[in-house]
Design a protein around this motif. Structure first.
Motif, PDB file in Angstrom:
ATOM      1  N   UNK A 219       0.807  -1.224   0.000  1.00 44.44           N
ATOM      2  CA  UNK A 219       0.000   0.000   0.000  1.00 44.44           C
ATOM      3  C   UNK A 219       0.841   1.275   0.000  1.00 44.44           C
ATOM      4  N   UNK A 220       1.960   1.368   0.741  1.00 42.13           N
ATOM      5  CA  UNK A 220       2.738   2.616   0.713  1.00 42.13           C
ATOM      6  C   UNK A 220       3.252   2.976  -0.676  1.00 42.13           C
ATOM      7  N   UNK A 221       3.837   2.021  -1.394  1.00 41.93           N
ATOM      8  CA  UNK A 221       4.387   2.344  -2.714  1.00 41.93           C
ATOM      9  C   UNK A 221       3.272   2.598  -3.716  1.00 41.93           C
ATOM     10  N   UNK A 222       2.129   1.939  -3.557  1.00 39.66           N
ATOM     11  CA  UNK A 222       0.995   2.204  -4.438  1.00 39.66           C
ATOM     12  C   UNK A 222       0.483   3.624  -4.253  1.00 39.66           C
ATOM     13  N   UNK A 223       0.448   4.076  -3.005  1.00 42.78           N
ATOM     14  CA  UNK A 223       0.007   5.443  -2.735  1.00 42.78           C
ATOM     15  C   UNK A 223       0.988   6.456  -3.307  1.00 42.78           C
ATOM     16  N   UNK A 286      -3.182  14.441  -1.853  1.00 45.99           N
ATOM     17  CA  UNK A 286      -1.998  14.270  -1.002  1.00 45.99           C
ATOM     18  C   UNK A 286      -2.404  14.017   0.448  1.00 45.99           C
ATOM     19  N   UNK A 287      -3.353  14.799   0.968  1.00 40.94           N
ATOM     20  CA  UNK A 287      -3.785  14.608   2.348  1.00 40.94           C
ATOM     21  C   UNK A 287      -4.485  13.269   2.531  1.00 40.94           C
ATOM     22  N   UNK A 288      -5.210  12.813   1.499  1.00 40.26           N
ATOM     23  CA  UNK A 288      -5.902  11.533   1.605  1.00 40.26           C
ATOM     24  C   UNK A 288      -4.924  10.359   1.598  1.00 40.26           C
ATOM     25  N   UNK A 289      -3.893  10.431   0.779  1.00 39.48           N
ATOM     26  CA  UNK A 289      -2.947   9.319   0.670  1.00 39.48           C
ATOM     27  C   UNK A 289      -1.847   9.380   1.712  1.00 39.48           C
ATOM     28  N   UNK A 290      -1.674  10.524   2.361  1.00 41.75           N
ATOM     29  CA  UNK A 290      -0.578  10.655   3.311  1.00 41.75           C
ATOM     30  C   UNK A 290      -0.738   9.693   4.476  1.00 41.75           C
ATOM     31  N   UNK A 291      -1.970   9.513   4.959  1.00 38.54           N
ATOM     32  CA  UNK A 291      -2.156   8.623   6.103  1.00 38.54           C
ATOM     33  C   UNK A 291      -1.843   7.174   5.735  1.00 38.54           C
ATOM     34  N   UNK A 292      -2.096   6.785   4.476  1.00 39.75           N
ATOM     35  CA  UNK A 292      -1.766   5.436   4.057  1.00 39.75           C
ATOM     36  C   UNK A 292      -0.253   5.251   3.964  1.00 39.75           C
TER      37      UNK A 292
END
Length: 303
Positions: A219-223, A286-292
């Motif tokens: 999930x981190x690299x996908x985000x 960016x704010x949506x994916x930052x938590x992931x």
């Protein structure tokens, strides 16, 4: 005079607190704080200048040298209500193209990276080397070839030819899959192969392993790939200006450039207003994916 703190527990050791010394603090960590503050101010100044220019009703940059000297929403009203500026169409087109490109890049790049990481087949090493070599040449060198290719494809399949969003998305996917595949390939290699072997013992195939296990662990690299692809697509100008011809089908990067392309009168205030509104979806993604990203990296470090 130094102060001493003595704990109430019998036999506890005395702890002395040293007095604050500015020189010692500056040498240890203070200079880092100062450098950080300078970099933040340096980074925020262009943003403040663009915001000030968007609020300046004069429409010129020469009158925006003094930040927020004049404040008004005339530029926002002009760019949203003018019949000569289809800003809403540009905005929607950009979101559609960037969103589909980001999702398709993550999906196709993940499939390719999983194949290179977990499967062994003839031509695997040659394919990885080819991906790296191809990325050495910028997409700008292929603009003429892309135009001729899309023009020829449009004669047979009009939905994929010039002046189509689907054709632009295909060009973006072809240019971004290489580097993103190699980026995800390196991350997939860090996931233990024993997870795949345990799943195969239970009867799971490659498709089930990829969709139910690998995608969650990666999930981190996908985000990161989705975010970079989304931002790059919104900011891209050269290829979009070549493929998209009709004004109502163009993206924000192409449409906003027309506002300042006239050498006699460049509406910089409307351009800045459009740029400020164009930054909102990027900030939201960016704010949506930052938590992931942060959550995934933290979970991986604890394991």
């Amino acid at each position: 005079m130094s102060t001493r703190a003595i704990t109430s527990t019998p036999g506890a050791r005395r702890v002395e607190k040293r007095p604050f010394n500015f020189g010692r603090w500056f040498k240890a960590t203070g200079w880092r704080h100062i450098v950080g503050v300078i970099m933040v101010v340096f980074s925020c100044f262009p943003l403040l200048f663009v915001l000030s220019s968007s609020l300046n009703p004069k429409g010129t940059l020469t009158g925006s040298n003094a930040l927020f000297s004049a404040i008004g929403l005339d530029s926002y009203a002009r760019i949203l209500n003018s019949p000569d500026i289809p800003y809403t169409d540009w905005f929607v087109n950009t979101l559609i193209v960037a969103g589909i490109t980001a999702l398709a890049t993550v999906f196709l790049g993940g499939l390719a990276a999983y194949s290179f990481s977990r499967m062994r087949f003839s031509g695997r090493r040659f394919g990885l080397v080819s991906i790296v070599i191809i990325q050495m040449f910028p997409q700008l060198l292929a603009v003429v070839a892309i135009f001729l290719l899309m023009s020829s494809i449009g004669d047979w399949f009009p939905a994929l030819g010039l002046n189509t969003h689907l054709g632009l998305i295909m060009v973006y996917l072809g240019g971004a899959l290489g580097v993103n595949t190699y980026l995800m390939y390196g991350f997939f290699n860090t996931i233990p192969a024993s997870i795949d072997e345990a799943a195969k013992i239970d009867g799971a195939g490659h498709a089930r392993i990829f969709f139910t296990m690998i995608l969650r662990l990666a999930a981190p690299i996908l985000a990161v790939v989705a975010l970079l692809s989304f931002i790059a697509t919104i900011n891209e100008f050269v290829v979009a200006s070549v493929i998209l011809i009709d004004p109502e089908k163009q993206t924000l990067a192409v449409g906003l450039t027309k506002l300042v392309s006239n050498p006699r009168y460049a509406d910089w205030s409307a351009f800045s207003a459009g740029a400020v509104m164009a930054a909102l979806p990027v900030m939201a993604v960016f704010l949506f994916l930052q938590k992931y990203i942060v959550g995934g990296l933290t979970a991986g470090s604890v394991k």
